[in-house]
Design an enzyme around this catalytic site. Structure first.
Site, PDB file in Angstrom:
ATOM      1  N   ARG A 145     -27.317   1.775 -24.362  1.00 51.02           N
ATOM      2  CA  ARG A 145     -26.230   1.762 -23.352  1.00 51.02           C
ATOM      3  C   ARG A 145     -26.308   2.803 -22.576  1.00 51.02           C
ATOM      4  O   ARG A 145     -25.257   3.646 -22.326  1.00 51.02           O
ATOM      5  CB  ARG A 145     -24.859   2.067 -24.452  1.00 51.02           C
ATOM      6  CG  ARG A 145     -24.436   0.954 -25.311  1.00 51.02           C
ATOM      7  CD  ARG A 145     -23.521  -0.085 -24.746  1.00 51.02           C
ATOM      8  NE  ARG A 145     -23.443  -1.048 -25.268  1.00 51.02           N
ATOM      9  CZ  ARG A 145     -22.345  -1.199 -26.319  1.00 51.02           C
ATOM     10  NH1 ARG A 145     -21.441  -0.364 -26.327  1.00 51.02           N
ATOM     11  NH2 ARG A 145     -22.257  -2.533 -26.821  1.00 51.02           N
ATOM     12  N   ARG A 199     -20.179   3.457 -19.661  1.00 53.10           N
ATOM     13  CA  ARG A 199     -18.893   4.397 -19.484  1.00 53.10           C
ATOM     14  C   ARG A 199     -19.086   5.924 -19.452  1.00 53.10           C
ATOM     15  O   ARG A 199     -18.278   6.725 -19.109  1.00 53.10           O
ATOM     16  CB  ARG A 199     -17.836   4.073 -20.609  1.00 53.10           C
ATOM     17  CG  ARG A 199     -17.022   2.756 -20.114  1.00 53.10           C
ATOM     18  CD  ARG A 199     -16.117   2.426 -21.506  1.00 53.10           C
ATOM     19  NE  ARG A 199     -16.914   2.021 -22.193  1.00 53.10           N
ATOM     20  CZ  ARG A 199     -16.194   1.517 -23.704  1.00 53.10           C
ATOM     21  NH1 ARG A 199     -15.147   1.261 -23.926  1.00 53.10           N
ATOM     22  NH2 ARG A 199     -17.195   1.003 -24.652  1.00 53.10           N
ATOM     23  N   ARG A 235     -16.957  -0.524 -11.600  1.00 47.67           N
ATOM     24  CA  ARG A 235     -16.311  -1.634 -12.423  1.00 47.67           C
ATOM     25  C   ARG A 235     -14.763  -1.740 -12.215  1.00 47.67           C
ATOM     26  O   ARG A 235     -14.168  -2.600 -13.001  1.00 47.67           O
ATOM     27  CB  ARG A 235     -16.400  -1.010 -14.027  1.00 47.67           C
ATOM     28  CG  ARG A 235     -17.930  -1.655 -14.749  1.00 47.67           C
ATOM     29  CD  ARG A 235     -17.857  -3.305 -14.811  1.00 47.67           C
ATOM     30  NE  ARG A 235     -16.437  -3.593 -15.409  1.00 47.67           N
ATOM     31  CZ  ARG A 235     -15.973  -3.236 -16.749  1.00 47.67           C
ATOM     32  NH1 ARG A 235     -17.066  -2.789 -17.577  1.00 47.67           N
ATOM     33  NH2 ARG A 235     -14.682  -3.589 -17.234  1.00 47.67           N
ATOM     34  N   ASP A 286     -24.400  -8.520 -21.811  1.00 49.00           N
ATOM     35  CA  ASP A 286     -23.877  -8.481 -23.064  1.00 49.00           C
ATOM     36  C   ASP A 286     -24.357  -9.466 -24.079  1.00 49.00           C
ATOM     37  O   ASP A 286     -24.749 -10.410 -23.516  1.00 49.00           O
ATOM     38  CB  ASP A 286     -22.454  -8.544 -22.852  1.00 49.00           C
ATOM     39  CG  ASP A 286     -21.748  -7.718 -24.388  1.00 49.00           C
ATOM     40  OD1 ASP A 286     -21.544  -6.634 -24.443  1.00 49.00           O
ATOM     41  OD2 ASP A 286     -21.546  -8.715 -25.377  1.00 49.00           O
ATOM     42  N   TYR A 328     -19.785 -12.231 -34.872  1.00 48.01           N
ATOM     43  CA  TYR A 328     -18.508 -12.210 -34.006  1.00 48.01           C
ATOM     44  C   TYR A 328     -17.922 -13.775 -33.934  1.00 48.01           C
ATOM     45  O   TYR A 328     -16.883 -13.973 -33.942  1.00 48.01           O
ATOM     46  CB  TYR A 328     -18.971 -11.906 -32.630  1.00 48.01           C
ATOM     47  CG  TYR A 328     -19.244 -10.250 -32.377  1.00 48.01           C
ATOM     48  CD1 TYR A 328     -18.054  -9.442 -32.431  1.00 48.01           C
ATOM     49  CD2 TYR A 328     -20.645  -9.731 -32.333  1.00 48.01           C
ATOM     50  CE1 TYR A 328     -18.358  -8.057 -32.575  1.00 48.01           C
ATOM     51  CE2 TYR A 328     -20.815  -8.655 -32.183  1.00 48.01           C
ATOM     52  CZ  TYR A 328     -19.679  -7.583 -32.088  1.00 48.01           C
ATOM     53  OH  TYR A 328     -19.841  -6.205 -32.180  1.00 48.01           O
TER      54      TYR A 328
HETATM   55  O1  CP3 Z   1     -27.384   0.118 -21.124  1.00 46.29           O
HETATM   56  C1  CP3 Z   1     -27.066  -0.941 -21.981  1.00 46.29           C
HETATM   57  O2  CP3 Z   1     -27.393  -0.919 -22.983  1.00 46.29           O
HETATM   58  C2  CP3 Z   1     -26.363  -2.123 -21.166  1.00 46.29           C
HETATM   59  C3  CP3 Z   1     -26.381  -3.512 -21.889  1.00 46.29           C
HETATM   60  C4  CP3 Z   1     -25.516  -3.479 -22.838  1.00 46.29           C
HETATM   61  C5  CP3 Z   1     -24.093  -3.796 -23.218  1.00 46.29           C
HETATM   62  N1  CP3 Z   1     -24.160  -4.225 -24.359  1.00 46.29           N
HETATM   63  C6  CP3 Z   1     -23.103  -3.418 -22.241  1.00 46.29           C
HETATM   64  C7  CP3 Z   1     -21.688  -3.394 -22.755  1.00 46.29           C
HETATM   65  C8  CP3 Z   1     -26.300  -4.039 -24.119  1.00 46.29           C
HETATM   66  C9  CP3 Z   1     -27.674  -4.185 -24.437  1.00 46.29           C
HETATM   67  C10 CP3 Z   1     -25.047  -4.407 -25.029  1.00 46.29           C
HETATM   68  C11 CP3 Z   1     -25.378  -5.379 -26.233  1.00 46.29           C
HETATM   69  C12 CP3 Z   1     -24.413  -5.206 -27.376  1.00 46.29           C
HETATM   70  N2  CP3 Z   1     -23.115  -5.957 -26.752  1.00 46.29           N
HETATM   71  C13 CP3 Z   1     -24.472  -5.166 -28.722  1.00 46.29           C
HETATM   72  C14 CP3 Z   1     -25.633  -4.734 -29.389  1.00 46.29           C
HETATM   73  C15 CP3 Z   1     -26.025  -3.366 -29.132  1.00 46.29           C
HETATM   74  C16 CP3 Z   1     -25.056  -2.512 -29.857  1.00 46.29           C
HETATM   75  O3  CP3 Z   1     -24.363  -1.616 -29.199  1.00 46.29           O
HETATM   76  O4  CP3 Z   1     -25.030  -2.404 -31.043  1.00 46.29           O
HETATM   77  C17 CP3 Z   1     -23.260  -5.482 -29.315  1.00 46.29           C
HETATM   78  C18 CP3 Z   1     -22.942  -5.457 -30.629  1.00 46.29           C
HETATM   79  C19 CP3 Z   1     -22.187  -5.865 -28.247  1.00 46.29           C
HETATM   80  C20 CP3 Z   1     -21.066  -6.160 -28.458  1.00 46.29           C
HETATM   81  C21 CP3 Z   1     -20.050  -5.397 -27.655  1.00 46.29           C
HETATM   82  N3  CP3 Z   1     -19.964  -5.378 -26.261  1.00 46.29           N
HETATM   83  C22 CP3 Z   1     -19.519  -4.248 -28.219  1.00 46.29           C
HETATM   84  C23 CP3 Z   1     -19.254  -3.913 -29.611  1.00 46.29           C
HETATM   85  C24 CP3 Z   1     -18.930  -3.597 -27.104  1.00 46.29           C
HETATM   86  C25 CP3 Z   1     -17.899  -2.249 -26.919  1.00 46.29           C
HETATM   87  C26 CP3 Z   1     -16.292  -2.564 -27.148  1.00 46.29           C
HETATM   88  C27 CP3 Z   1     -15.630  -1.300 -26.465  1.00 46.29           C
HETATM   89  O5  CP3 Z   1     -15.105  -1.461 -25.446  1.00 46.29           O
HETATM   90  O6  CP3 Z   1     -15.946  -0.104 -27.100  1.00 46.29           O
HETATM   91  C28 CP3 Z   1     -18.985  -4.344 -25.934  1.00 46.29           C
HETATM   92  C29 CP3 Z   1     -18.557  -4.086 -24.366  1.00 46.29           C
HETATM   93  C30 CP3 Z   1     -19.700  -3.499 -23.876  1.00 46.29           C
HETATM   94  N4  CP3 Z   1     -20.968  -3.963 -23.575  1.00 46.29           N
HETATM   95  C31 CP3 Z   1     -19.674  -2.437 -22.731  1.00 46.29           C
HETATM   96  C32 CP3 Z   1     -20.942  -2.204 -22.106  1.00 46.29           C
HETATM   97  C33 CP3 Z   1     -21.413  -1.298 -21.121  1.00 46.29           C
HETATM   98  C34 CP3 Z   1     -18.392  -1.620 -22.534  1.00 46.29           C
HETATM   99  C35 CP3 Z   1     -17.515  -2.314 -21.775  1.00 46.29           C
HETATM  100  C36 CP3 Z   1     -16.841  -1.537 -20.719  1.00 46.29           C
HETATM  101  O7  CP3 Z   1     -17.403  -0.702 -20.113  1.00 46.29           O
HETATM  102  O8  CP3 Z   1     -15.525  -1.581 -20.188  1.00 46.29           O
END
Ligand code: CP3
Length: 381
Positions: free
Chosen positions: A64, A68, A77, A113, A188
C-alpha cells in the site's frame, strides 16, 4: 533452488491429483523485450534478493505504498471511484509511479485491487470508501458458483496497458504484480463484504466442500490470469496476497486452500519471475504457504524474522516485517525497530524490507522516505 522448488511444486500438484488449469498450457516464456529478460531488472537489488543473491543495496518497498498516505494520490483520485481509477491505464500507471518517485523505493507495486478480476469478469462489485469490497450478490450456493461469468484474457487489456505504460517509465526499477489468493478473494465473495472472522467461507468448506472447491478454483483461475497479464506485460515479480488466511488453522488451510493457491500460481510458474506469498496472522502457516510453490515468503509484523526463518528451515528469502504501528512512533523508536528487523532478517538466505502489512492511510509520507533512506544507508552485509 528456484528451479528445484518449481519442480517440487509441480510434484505437489501431481500428488494432489490437481488438473492443470486451462490457461497453463497457453502461457509461454516472457518476451525478449520484457524488463526481466532484456537486462533492465534482473540485477536490481529487489530481484537479486528475491533470488537469494547479494544485492548492491538493501531493497525495500511498502505494501500500500500507493494510496491515501500521499497527497498527490488524493489529488488525482478526486471525483474518481476506486475501481474506475484502476481501469484507466494512464491513471493507474501514474498512481503506481508516485511512491517510487517520492520515496526511492526499490520496486513499484502495481496499483489495482484484488477484486479487479471479479469486476472484469462481470461480477457486480464495488469498493466502498472506508469499508472495502462489497458485492451486489454474495456467492453462497452451488448455483451461485455455476452462474459466475468467466474472466477472459481480452478483458484484461486495461491491466496490460497500465503495466506497459508503467514499466516504460520505471526503467531499471522492477514492477511487482499481484493478485488476491483464492481464499481471501472467496472470503469477500461468500460474505459479500469485509468480515472479521470469515465464518461464511469457513462454514462452506466443511458443510459443502464441493461448492467451496468450485468457488476456490474459480477464484484461482481469475487471480491467476490477472497475475499472468501483469507479468507478461512487464512486471518482474508477482505477489500472492492471502491477507485473511490467518483466520484458518493449518488443517483447513492445507486441505481447502493450499491446492487452490497452487492452482492460481500454475498460471504463472513457467514465466520464471520470482513469486512471493504473503498473509497476515500466518505464523503457523508459513511452511504450508511456502509449499504451494513460491520463491519468497512475506511475514507479517507478529513474528520476528529469525523465528520465521527457523520455522522455514532457512530455505527461502523473506520479506517484511516493520510494524506499521511504529510508523507513528517517535523516530528513535522507529529507527531502533527497523534496525532490529534488519538484524533478525540477516538470518534468512535473502531479505527484502517491507511492512508487516499495508501503509496506514494516516501515515506521514516523510516518515516513509526517511525509513527508505535509513535502510539504504545500512550496508547489505
Ligand atoms: O500500493 C499498493 O499496495 C497498491 C495496490 C493495492 C491496493 N489494494 C489498492 C487499494 C493492492 C496490492 C491491494 C490489495 C488488496 N485489496 C488486498 C490485499 C492486501 C491487503 O491490504 O491485505 C485486499 C484485502 C484488498 C481489498 C481492499 N481494497 C480493502 C480491504 C480496501 C480498503 C477499504 C478502505 O477504504 O479502507 C480496498 C481499497 C483499496 N485498495 C484502496 C487502495 C489504495 C483504498 C481506496 C481509496 O484510496 O479510496
Amino acid at each position: 533452488m528456484t528451479r528445484c522448488r518449481y519442480l517440487l511444486a509441480l510434484n505437489f500438484g501431481t500428488i494432489r491429483g490437481m488438473t492443470p488449469s486451462p490457461a497453463v498450457s497457453a502461457a509461454g516464456a516472457l518476451a525478449a523485450d520484457h524488463p526481466l529478460v532484456d537486462g533492465r531488472t534482473a540485477d536490481s537489488p529487489l530481484i537479486t534478493a528475491y533470488r537469494g543473491g547479494k544485492p548492491s543495496r538493501r531493497p525495500v518497498w511498502f505494501m500500500r505504498q500507493a494510496g491515501r498516505s500521499l497527497p498527490e494520490y488524493l489529488k488525482v483520485r478526486e471525483g474518481i471511484a476506486m475501481l474506475d481509477s484502476c481501469l484507466r491505464p494512464e491513471l493507474a500507471s501514474e498512481i503506481t509511479l508516485q511512491p517510487v518517485r517520492r520515496h526511492d523505493v526499490d520496486a513499484g507495486i502495481f496499483f489495482s485491487d484484488i477484486v479487479i478480476p471479479l469486476k472484469l469478469a462481470g461480477v457486480g462489485v464495488d469498493i466502498v470508501p472506508g469499508v472495502g469490497p462489497v458485492l451486489e450478490k454474495p456467492v453462497r450456493t452451488a448455483a451461485d458458483v455455476a452462474a459466475l461469468p468467466q474472466l477472459t484474457w481480452e478483458a484484461l487489456e486495461p491491466i496490460r496497458e497500465a503495466v506497459r505504460l508503467t514499466v516504460a517509465e520505471l526503467g531499471r526499477t522492477p514492477l511487482i504484480g499481484f493478485a488476491g489468493a483464492p481464499f481471501t478473494l472467496a472470503a469477500y465473495m461468500v460474505e459479500g463484504k469485509p468480515s472479521r472472522d470469515h465464518l461464511g467461507p469457513r462454514t462452506m468448506m466443511h458443510a459443502d466442500p464441493e461448492t467451496w472447491n468450485a468457488l476456490a478454483n474459480w477464484a484461482a483461475d481469475a487471480s491467476g490470469l490477472f497475475l499472468r497479464a501483469q507479468l507478461e506485460a512487464g512486471a518482474s515479480a508477482g505477489q500472492l496476497f492471502d491477507s485473511w488466511a490467518g483466520s484458518l488453522g493449518l488443517g483447513d488451510y492445507s486441505r481447502f486452500v493450499a491446492p487452490a493457491s497452487s492452482r492460481a500460481l500454475d498460471h504463472v510458474r513457467q514465466l520464471g519471475a520470482p513469486l512471493i506469498h504473503f498473509g497476515t496472522g500466518t505464523s503457523e502457516l508459513l511452511v504450508a504457504m511456502r509449499d504451494v510453490g513460491v520463491d519468497v515468503v512475506g511475514v507479517d509484523y507478529r513474528l520476528p524474522l529469525d523465528e520465521a526463518n527457523r520455522r522455514l528451515g532457512g530455505t527461502v528469502p523473506l520479506q517484511g516485517n516493520i510494524d506499521p504501528a511504529l510508523l507513528a512512533a517517535p523516530w528513535e523508536i522507529l529507527e531502533a525497530h527497523v534496525r532490529e528487523v534488519i538484524a533478525a532478517g540477516s538470518a534468512a538466505p535473502g531479505h527484502v524490507l517491507n511492512l508487516g502489512h499495508g501503509v496506514p492511510p494516516e501515515t506521514d509520507p516523510a516518515v516513509l522516505t526517511r525509513v527508505v533512506q535509513l535502510i539504504h544507508s545500512i550496508s547489505p552485509e
